[in-house]
Enzyme design. Sequence first.
Site, PDB file in Angstrom:
ATOM      1  N   CYS A   1      30.724  15.715   7.916  1.00 31.05           N
ATOM      2  CA  CYS A   1      31.637  15.621   9.055  1.00 31.05           C
ATOM      3  C   CYS A   1      33.058  15.909   8.585  1.00 31.05           C
ATOM      4  CB  CYS A   1      31.522  14.273   9.766  1.00 31.05           C
ATOM      5  SG  CYS A   1      31.725  12.841   8.707  1.00 31.05           S
TER       6      CYS A   1
ATOM      7  N   ASP B   1      22.942  14.521   4.324  1.00 26.87           N
ATOM      8  CA  ASP B   1      24.078  14.294   5.215  1.00 26.87           C
ATOM      9  C   ASP B   1      25.120  13.599   4.356  1.00 26.87           C
ATOM     10  OD1 ASP B   1      25.678  14.062   7.452  1.00 26.87           O
ATOM     11  OD2 ASP B   1      24.688  12.259   8.169  1.00 26.87           O
TER      12      ASP B   1
ATOM     13  N   ASP C   1      20.442   4.863  -0.464  1.00 30.26           N
ATOM     14  CA  ASP C   1      21.871   4.609  -0.428  1.00 30.26           C
ATOM     15  C   ASP C   1      22.232   3.785  -1.651  1.00 30.26           C
ATOM     16  OD1 ASP C   1      24.161   4.851   1.932  1.00 30.26           O
ATOM     17  OD2 ASP C   1      24.561   3.259   0.493  1.00 30.26           O
TER      18      ASP C   1
ATOM     19  N   ASP D   1      21.251   5.735  -6.658  1.00 24.58           N
ATOM     20  CA  ASP D   1      22.175   6.864  -6.676  1.00 24.58           C
ATOM     21  C   ASP D   1      21.396   8.113  -6.280  1.00 24.58           C
ATOM     22  OD1 ASP D   1      23.876   8.961  -7.248  1.00 24.58           O
ATOM     23  OD2 ASP D   1      24.355   8.297  -9.283  1.00 24.58           O
TER      24      ASP D   1
END
Length: 378
Positions: free
Chosen positions: A303, A241, A161, A189
């Site tokens: 999402c 994700d 992250d 990154d």
Amino acid sequence: MHDEQDPFVANDDDSTVAAAAAITKQFDLDRLPASFQQFLDDNAIDPRIYTVSDLPRYVRLNTNAIALPSLDDLKEQLGTDDVWQVKDGIFGFLHAKHRLVDIAAYKNRSLFGIDLSSAMAVEALDLQANDQVLDMCCAPGAKLCMIANRIEASGSATGVDCAAHRLATCRSLLKKYKVGSHVRLFEADGTTFAIPPPLAPKERQQKHTLHANHRRPYWAPKMLRFDPQTSTALYDKVLVDAECTHDGSISHILKYEKWGWDAFERNFMNPDRLSTVCELQRNLMKQGWKMLKQNGIMVYSTCSLTVQQNEANVAWFLKHHPDAVLEDADNAGIKLANIKKVEGIEEDIQQAMEQHCLRFDPLISQTSGFFLARLRKH
């Protein structure tokens, strides 16, 4: 991956989702900012998804715990008969009389809350005990906990992250559920992350010289902390994700009813963010593919309900990566929405997406909205 300024990102308390669900039951669509209503219109997203109430919550058993609750245990502790098994170790529930954070199974760390989208993305990886896994957008950490439950000492999970405070949340969850013995975290990154999986357990026992370009993990157990990062191996499984506009996540959008739509405008409708999110997603996919071994599996999920962040990205990826083949992923018996058409792509790519990709729409699936594609490297 969550917004950097997201006030909920560091909160493992499932009461936040319950609060958002309560808002859903009384939500007036006219309260959505005009800019967001225009975004929904431009992307053919039905705003009625934000009026869907009684969305299930989901938990995943922590298989590292000493004692695990049964289905009947969960019904009794939550005070509802509306508890069901989605997949092995994953349960959904509705109409609970007690908050998840108050029940014994949560307090003794034998389960943790997880979004269905995250759980299904991990399921689609088809994890094996000795897999070397790369999670390119690992915050806030529930996916890593689930991955860690599936691998053994011969395997490892690497979480990436770009923000230290989000990694702090991941570290907290790994420690809380005592699943971090084979997990390492990097502040980096994801679009350029190129550190190989750690050495095999036997090689880890040896003393290695760390080179000047050694990248110190944000956090790792001792056996992984000093990995020399000289392995020529690639990862067996990669999870992308991806950072997205979160428009499919009802709780993510409606929490701003409490925190203020001005914060929503800054975080969600930032023009720079909207104009670059698809490029970011494609760059994450490209780098994840570079780090994936032959015959390995990469799962791409968001999402979002927009075509651009889902079908268009997958179509672009297949066109530019002829060694990528779409495969089936399990929909867990949940009714799916139709895969959207992408203008100007080859018919065989469109057909492959319609056959293999999964799209969940709150108005059809009675879940938050998300999209998932599973790709194998041939």
